[in-house]
Design a protein around this motif. Structure first.
Motif, short mmCIF file in Angstrom:
data_model
loop_
_atom_site.label_atom_id
_atom_site.label_comp_id
_atom_site.label_asym_id
_atom_site.label_seq_id
_atom_site.Cartn_x
_atom_site.Cartn_y
_atom_site.Cartn_z
N ARG A 65 -10.56 -7.32 2.73
CA ARG A 65 -10.99 -6.10 2.63
C ARG A 65 -9.66 -5.35 2.08
NH1 ARG A 65 -11.72 -3.19 7.03
NH2 ARG A 65 -10.38 -4.47 8.25
N PHE A 66 -8.60 -5.59 2.44
CA PHE A 66 -7.59 -4.76 1.84
C PHE A 66 -6.87 -5.39 0.70
CE2 PHE A 66 -6.39 -2.12 5.81
CZ PHE A 66 -7.60 -1.83 6.08
N ALA A 67 -6.29 -4.79 -0.40
CA ALA A 67 -5.50 -5.58 -1.30
C ALA A 67 -4.28 -4.70 -1.49
CB ALA A 67 -6.07 -5.38 -2.51
N ILE A 68 -2.97 -5.27 -1.72
CA ILE A 68 -1.78 -4.60 -2.01
C ILE A 68 -1.23 -5.07 -3.27
CG2 ILE A 68 -0.35 -6.76 -0.97
CD1 ILE A 68 1.46 -4.38 0.08
N SER A 69 -0.73 -4.09 -3.96
CA SER A 69 0.04 -4.34 -5.19
C SER A 69 1.02 -3.49 -5.39
CB SER A 69 -1.06 -4.06 -6.26
OG SER A 69 -1.58 -2.56 -6.22
N ARG A 70 2.06 -3.82 -6.29
CA ARG A 70 3.21 -3.06 -6.72
C ARG A 70 3.44 -3.03 -8.17
NH1 ARG A 70 8.10 -5.72 -3.58
NH2 ARG A 70 9.20 -4.07 -4.31
N TYR A 78 0.83 0.08 -3.66
CA TYR A 78 -0.45 0.72 -3.35
C TYR A 78 -1.16 -0.33 -2.55
CZ TYR A 78 0.58 2.89 -7.85
OH TYR A 78 1.05 3.48 -8.94
N LEU A 79 -1.99 0.44 -1.75
CA LEU A 79 -2.80 -0.36 -0.88
C LEU A 79 -4.19 0.09 -0.73
CD1 LEU A 79 -2.93 -2.45 1.62
CD2 LEU A 79 -2.59 -0.66 3.22
N GLN A 80 -4.93 -0.92 -1.28
CA GLN A 80 -6.45 -0.59 -1.61
C GLN A 80 -7.13 -0.96 -0.21
OE1 GLN A 80 -7.97 1.22 -4.14
NE2 GLN A 80 -9.88 1.15 -2.89
#
Length: 119
Positions: A65-70, A78-80
């Protein structure tokens, strides 16, 4: 190291939000960055972390459900958050540290941003 979180808000169950965390000051390429959250009446818990290399680790409760990226060039993480549930309601904290993922402890903390999910 300073961390500035933003992007919290109120959303209905099933909705989405994106949190941002801008990292400034004396940064280190060895730092992992992540998000913790603290719901009312509960202890703070680890949610997700990302290493400088891009590898990630998610708590079981948010996997899928959540996706982290930098974006290393922008020093921003970012945390989608998708398919939000009422139990995701919490104050979310951005954090950084050299062993954040392995120990789920951080050396540096940003201010919290409130996420409220209504049913």
């Amino acid at each position: 190291v300073q961390l500035q979180a933003s992007g919290g808000g109120s959303v209905q169950a099933g909705g989405s939000l994106r949190l941002s965390c801008v990292i400034s000051g004396r940064t280190s390429s060895t730092y992992s960055v992540g998000w913790f959250r603290q719901a009312p009446g509960k202890e703070r818990e680890f949610v997700v972390g990302i290493r400088w290399s891009g590898s990630t680790y998610y708590a079981d409760s948010v996997k899928g459900r959540f996706a982290i990226s930098r974006d290393n060039a922008k020093n921003t993480v970012y945390l989608q958050m998708n398919s939000l549930k009422p139990e995701d309601t919490a104050v979310y904290y951005c954090a950084a540290g050299g062993t954040l993922i392995s120990t789920q402890r951080a050396n540096y903390w940003g201010q919290g941003t409130l996420v409220t999910v209504s049913s």
